[in-house]
Design a protein around this motif. Sequence first.
Motif, PDB file in Angstrom:
ATOM      1  N   THR A   1      -3.509  43.765 -55.447  1.00 62.56           N
ATOM      2  CA  THR A   1      -3.300  42.502 -54.764  1.00 62.56           C
ATOM      3  C   THR A   1      -4.159  42.459 -53.507  1.00 62.56           C
TER       4      THR A   1
ATOM      5  N   LYS B   1      11.982  41.623 -70.910  1.00 56.34           N
ATOM      6  CA  LYS B   1      10.662  41.952 -70.403  1.00 56.34           C
ATOM      7  C   LYS B   1      10.769  42.220 -68.908  1.00 56.34           C
ATOM      8  N   SER B   2      10.225  43.323 -68.494  1.00 53.74           N
ATOM      9  CA  SER B   2      10.232  43.602 -67.060  1.00 53.74           C
ATOM     10  C   SER B   2       8.910  43.125 -66.467  1.00 53.74           C
ATOM     11  N   TYR B   3       9.021  42.502 -65.334  1.00 48.95           N
ATOM     12  CA  TYR B   3       7.835  41.993 -64.656  1.00 48.95           C
ATOM     13  C   TYR B   3       7.358  43.050 -63.673  1.00 48.95           C
ATOM     14  N   ARG B   4       6.116  43.419 -63.788  1.00 49.29           N
ATOM     15  CA  ARG B   4       5.518  44.363 -62.852  1.00 49.29           C
ATOM     16  C   ARG B   4       4.445  43.648 -62.051  1.00 49.29           C
ATOM     17  N   GLU B   5       4.560  43.771 -60.763  1.00 46.68           N
ATOM     18  CA  GLU B   5       3.572  43.164 -59.884  1.00 46.68           C
ATOM     19  C   GLU B   5       2.254  43.923 -60.023  1.00 46.68           C
ATOM     20  N   PRO B   6       1.132  43.238 -60.069  1.00 49.44           N
ATOM     21  CA  PRO B   6      -0.150  43.933 -60.193  1.00 49.44           C
ATOM     22  C   PRO B   6      -0.438  44.774 -58.950  1.00 49.44           C
ATOM     23  N   LEU B   7      -1.097  45.895 -59.154  1.00 50.66           N
ATOM     24  CA  LEU B   7      -1.391  46.804 -58.052  1.00 50.66           C
ATOM     25  C   LEU B   7      -2.467  46.257 -57.130  1.00 50.66           C
TER      26      LEU B   7
END
Length: 105
Positions: free
Chosen positions: A12, A4-10
């Motif tokens: 912020t 699973k790749s973790y994507r930071e939320p836009l």
Amino acid sequence: MKRKSYREPLWTRKFVLLLITAIFMYITTFMFIPTLPLFARNLGVTDPSVGGIIILVYTISCLASRAIWGDTADHWERKPVYLVGVIIMATAAPFFGLVSSLGGF
């Protein structure tokens, strides 16, 4: 097994602050541009081509400063460079109304 790749939320806090700052910077710029030729006329400049020259000088200075600040931001961290730009804009904008003559025109 898939990773699973973790994507930071836009959206912020930092992104929203940057977005609000950029919006106000553009609003300030777009408020100044249409008033520059009118400002010259109110200072007594009668030649209509001076308005075009003012816009030309403003545009060239914006392009030149973006190249300089962009290179500076690439070499240093972007946040301090951006903050310096915001401080310069916030400091210089109020002085626009204090100009009483256009030297040389």
